[in-house]
Design a protein around this motif. Structure first.
Motif, PDB file in Angstrom:
ATOM      1  N   GLY A 277      74.897  -5.432  21.332  1.00  0.00           N
ATOM      2  CA  GLY A 277      75.917  -4.200  20.359  1.00  0.00           C
ATOM      3  C   GLY A 277      75.758  -2.862  20.887  1.00  0.00           C
ATOM      4  N   THR A 278      76.779  -1.994  20.338  1.00  0.00           N
ATOM      5  CA  THR A 278      76.664  -0.602  20.875  1.00  0.00           C
ATOM      6  C   THR A 278      76.566   0.375  19.524  1.00  0.00           C
ATOM      7  N   ALA A 279      75.679   1.220  19.615  1.00  0.00           N
ATOM      8  CA  ALA A 279      75.501   2.240  18.432  1.00  0.00           C
ATOM      9  C   ALA A 279      76.954   3.024  18.337  1.00  0.00           C
ATOM     10  N   ILE A 284      70.617   6.239  20.187  1.00  0.00           N
ATOM     11  CA  ILE A 284      70.149   4.810  20.547  1.00  0.00           C
ATOM     12  C   ILE A 284      71.552   3.975  20.954  1.00  0.00           C
ATOM     13  N   SER A 285      71.520   3.386  22.031  1.00  0.00           N
ATOM     14  CA  SER A 285      72.677   2.690  22.687  1.00  0.00           C
ATOM     15  C   SER A 285      72.896   1.390  22.467  1.00  0.00           C
ATOM     16  N   SER A 286      71.726   0.691  22.053  1.00  0.00           N
ATOM     17  CA  SER A 286      71.851  -0.677  21.773  1.00  0.00           C
ATOM     18  C   SER A 286      71.358  -0.810  20.169  1.00  0.00           C
ATOM     19  N   LEU A 287      72.170  -1.976  19.338  1.00  0.00           N
ATOM     20  CA  LEU A 287      71.934  -2.181  18.067  1.00  0.00           C
ATOM     21  C   LEU A 287      71.017  -3.226  17.899  1.00  0.00           C
ATOM     22  N   GLY A 288      70.352  -3.690  19.043  1.00  0.00           N
ATOM     23  CA  GLY A 288      69.419  -4.841  19.034  1.00  0.00           C
ATOM     24  C   GLY A 288      68.148  -5.102  17.884  1.00  0.00           C
ATOM     25  N   GLY A 289      67.823  -3.801  17.638  1.00  0.00           N
ATOM     26  CA  GLY A 289      66.438  -3.883  16.741  1.00  0.00           C
ATOM     27  C   GLY A 289      67.120  -3.985  15.374  1.00  0.00           C
ATOM     28  N   TYR A 290      68.137  -3.120  15.170  1.00  0.00           N
ATOM     29  CA  TYR A 290      68.947  -3.186  13.768  1.00  0.00           C
ATOM     30  C   TYR A 290      69.419  -4.412  13.245  1.00  0.00           C
ATOM     31  N   TYR A 291      70.056  -4.947  14.340  1.00  0.00           N
ATOM     32  CA  TYR A 291      70.551  -6.432  13.939  1.00  0.00           C
ATOM     33  C   TYR A 291      69.342  -7.072  13.575  1.00  0.00           C
ATOM     34  N   LYS A 292      68.392  -7.493  14.512  1.00  0.00           N
ATOM     35  CA  LYS A 292      67.180  -8.071  14.245  1.00  0.00           C
ATOM     36  C   LYS A 292      66.443  -8.019  12.609  1.00  0.00           C
ATOM     37  N   GLU A 293      66.406  -6.601  12.287  1.00  0.00           N
ATOM     38  CA  GLU A 293      65.852  -6.515  11.115  1.00  0.00           C
ATOM     39  C   GLU A 293      66.481  -6.805   9.840  1.00  0.00           C
ATOM     40  N   LEU A 294      67.886  -6.321  10.106  1.00  0.00           N
ATOM     41  CA  LEU A 294      68.885  -6.963   9.019  1.00  0.00           C
ATOM     42  C   LEU A 294      69.045  -8.454   8.890  1.00  0.00           C
ATOM     43  N   ARG A 295      69.029  -9.131  10.044  1.00  0.00           N
ATOM     44  CA  ARG A 295      69.043 -10.676   9.929  1.00  0.00           C
ATOM     45  C   ARG A 295      67.762 -11.235   9.174  1.00  0.00           C
ATOM     46  N   TYR A 296      66.440 -10.598   9.605  1.00  0.00           N
ATOM     47  CA  TYR A 296      65.340 -10.989   9.253  1.00  0.00           C
ATOM     48  C   TYR A 296      65.359 -10.540   7.717  1.00  0.00           C
TER      49      TYR A 296
END
Length: 334
Positions: A277-279, A284-296
């Protein structure tokens, strides 16, 4: 399918909205709220969501399973408590709240309501930090001896009405930026035996630069943070952790991620990225951590038996530790 009410449609709310687009098979953004109508309309249009003029209106009227609070820090406690009291679970952006008293209050409200709360301590979900936690828990390279965690940023000028640079609202860099590494060190190492801290202030209450050292039996970790570098300075979060059998170095700015074994050749660990993803703005350039915490959090609401990785209690303790470090570095300011 879970329904979420997104409260706050600014910088962080937009990042969460982009994550929810990728989580469309698990979560539906059914309602949004922002005091700036045009911002709420922009995000609502992405999902066909209902629009509310402010946080309380959404909490009192929206038909959702949980709320996602992406408001300035000084508003977190008020609306997280209200959400729980109105029967909602809540995801609250970091830091959990502004003061120790607010942290204690939120813990009390959660005990009374029994609602699930996750705090946006996103570094716990960041790929390279998850990897570090995993190898430490497995004792892959033996015990941690030393750890250095840095988070250096240009001055964040994107905050609504400049609230980040008002100490009474944000707690300054120490509570907003430094808290990431304060939280992760405790997550990695446990409660410290002793804390040392020092820093430089740009004016009363606002920290410009800060280091905090955490002492453990046979080990020590240090966190370094600043957000007052020039506008074109490259944001970087990094760590260098020395285990008994290897040293691990990660730097988001250069992209280096290397293991240096005591015996053997250096190598780059292979991590399967679950989402990029793209912030679009900010550091932050990647949304990876944000995606993972919301998914969790969505998974946790569907299956409460899962471990709570970033619970309200954990978020409260990280606020306390950050404020303790501020007191050591600058004296009591609250």
């Amino acid at each position: 399918m879970l329904k979420v009410g997104l409260i706050g449609c600014g910088y962080m709310g937009t990042m969460h909205a982009n994550c929810y687009k990728a989580l469309a098979d698990q979560v539906q953004v059914a309602a949004v709220a922002d005091v700036h109508k045009e911002k709420a309309e922009e995000i609502a249009a992405m999902f066909g969501a209902e629009i509310y003029p402010d946080a309380q209106a959404l909490i009192e009227n929206a038909q959702v399973d949980y709320v996602d609070i992406c408001l300035p820090t000084y508003l977190h406690a008020q609306y997280a408590a209200s959400a729980m009291q109105h029967g909602f679970h809540a995801f609250v952006e970091k830091p959990l709240c502004r003061t120790r008293e607010e942290a204690a209050y939120l813990l009390k409200v959660q005990e009374e309501t029994g609602k699930m709360v996750q705090v946006g301590q996103v570094v716990r979900f960041w790929d390279e930090y998850e990897w570090l936690k995993n190898v430490k828990e497995k004792n892959t390279y033996g015990k941690v001896v030393t750890g250095m965690f840095t988070r250096l940023s240009p001055r964040p000028e994107w905050a609504w009405e400049g609230w980040l640079h008002q100490f009474e609202k944000s707690g300054g860099m120490a509570l907003d930026l430094h808290v990431h590494d304060v939280d992760f060190i405790r997550y990695l190492m446990g409660e410290p035996k002793k804390i040392l801290a020092c820093g430089i202030q740009e004016k009363d209450g606002l920290s410009e630069y800060m280091t905090t050292t955490y002492l453990y039996d046979g080990a020590m970790c240090q966190a370094e943070g600043s957000w007052n570098y020039p506008a074109d300075f490259r944001f970087s979060m990094a760590y260098c952790v020395k285990f008994e059998k290897a040293t691990v170095y990660f730097d988001s700015g250069t992209g280096e991620f290397t293991v240096y074994p005591v015996d053997g050749e250096k190598f780059t660990p292979v991590i399967e990225k679950s989402f990029e993803g793209t912030a679009g703005s900010g550091n932050i350039s990647s949304l990876g951590g944000y995606y993972k915490e919301l998914r969790y959090f969505a998974m946790l609401l569907e299956n409460p038996a899962l471990p709570q990785i970033a619970s309200l209690k954990e978020g409260a303790r990280s606020v306390e530790l950050s404020l303790d470090a501020m007191d050591l570095a600058f004296g009591k300011q609250q």
